[in-house]
Write an enzyme that holds these catalytic residues in place. Structure first.
Site, PDB file in Angstrom:
ATOM      1  N   SER A 108      78.837  37.130   8.738  1.00  0.00           N
ATOM      2  CA  SER A 108      78.577  38.430   9.354  1.00  0.00           C
ATOM      3  C   SER A 108      78.347  39.529   8.330  1.00  0.00           C
ATOM      4  CB  SER A 108      79.781  38.809  10.231  1.00  0.00           C
ATOM      5  OG  SER A 108      79.654  40.124  10.742  1.00  0.00           O
ATOM      6  N   ASP A 119      77.033  34.278  13.851  1.00  0.00           N
ATOM      7  CA  ASP A 119      77.058  35.714  13.646  1.00  0.00           C
ATOM      8  C   ASP A 119      78.211  36.252  14.495  1.00  0.00           C
ATOM      9  OD1 ASP A 119      75.960  38.409  13.037  1.00  0.00           O
ATOM     10  OD2 ASP A 119      75.529  38.406  15.182  1.00  0.00           O
ATOM     11  N   ARG A 151      74.281  50.398  18.511  1.00  0.00           N
ATOM     12  CA  ARG A 151      73.967  49.096  17.945  1.00  0.00           C
ATOM     13  C   ARG A 151      72.630  49.125  17.207  1.00  0.00           C
ATOM     14  NH1 ARG A 151      75.502  44.677  15.352  1.00  0.00           N
ATOM     15  NH2 ARG A 151      74.474  42.777  16.048  1.00  0.00           N
ATOM     16  N   TYR A 188      79.002  40.080  15.530  1.00  0.00           N
ATOM     17  CA  TYR A 188      78.813  41.199  16.466  1.00  0.00           C
ATOM     18  C   TYR A 188      77.592  40.980  17.354  1.00  0.00           C
ATOM     19  CZ  TYR A 188      82.372  43.204  13.557  1.00  0.00           C
ATOM     20  OH  TYR A 188      83.551  43.408  12.876  1.00  0.00           O
TER      21      TYR A 188
END
Length: 226
Positions: A121, A9, A45, A11
């Protein structure tokens, strides 16, 4: 089954998603941001992820850059920050996120072992290209895969399908690595071996799949053999 590839992944796993707010907070004239940047980064986030899940469920897919902007707008409003120049600066920095310190050496070690490496991602192809370029890790990755190819966000199985299609490998030959517990769990249910990078030491998600490995950072990934 021997692990022939390690897929990451992006981020929060390879790239530090708090870096944009932290770096902006250190710039002159950002005293208000400096006092609240950890909360802003966390809200940003969280909303980014929540919006991606809701869009996946409802079928209202959009570019992840739009989700990123929407999450930031919510976070800025929550902190009472209304400066358009600050918004623009935070978005600029998000396109240039720093990689975690151990990332280059870890990827080099995997390549030395003969394992293929890559990214899977939610990020759009443009976002990922910017991040990989900024971090200087492009020559250490075999593939960079975006959900743009299937039009739905993780954890939809069509996203995980992209890895086998790109590398011509079975799920059992792939180690998938994520800092998101839900992502590592979902990828395990899909059939990948998975490693969860639990940097914050939070509890494991109560989901059907459970990661095979739990690490505090990425430095131990090359030691995982099967």
């Amino acid at each position: 089954m021997p692990l022939k590839a390690c897929i990451f992944d992006a981020y929060g796993t390879l790239f530090d998603v708090s870096a944009a707010a932290r770096e902006a907070a250190g710039e002159p004239g950002r005293e208000r941001l400096a006092s609240v940047w950890p909360a802003l980064a966390e809200d940003w986030r969280r909303k980014q992820l929540e919006y991606s899940w809701l869009r996946a469920i409802t079928g209202a897919h959009c570019d992840f850059w739009q989700v990123t902007q929407d999450g930031l707008d919510w976070a800025l409003e929550a902190q009472g920050l209304t400066d358009p120049a600050l918004r623009d600066r935070l978005l600029q920095l998000y396109r240039e996120l720093s990689a975690y310190p151990e990332v280059p050496a870890m990827l080099k070690a995997l390549r030395t072992q003969g394992r293929r490496t890559g990214i899977l991602s939610n990020g759009s192809e443009g976002m990922l290209a910017d991040a990989v370029r900024s971090a200087g890790i492009g020559d250490l990755l075999d593939v960079v895969l975006s959900v743009d190819r299937v039009g739905v966000f993780k954890p939809a199985s069509r996203v995980y399908d992209l890895v086998g299609q790109a590398l011509s490998l079975d799920p059992g030959e792939i180690l998938f690595v994520s800092s998101n517990g839900w992502d590592a769990a979902s990828a395990r249910s899909y059939g990948f071996s998975t490693a969860w990078v639990n940097r914050q030491g939070v509890p494991m998600d109560r989901l059907p799949g459970q990661p095979d490995y739990v690490l505090s950072d990425l430095s131990g990934i090359p030691d995982i053999e099967d």
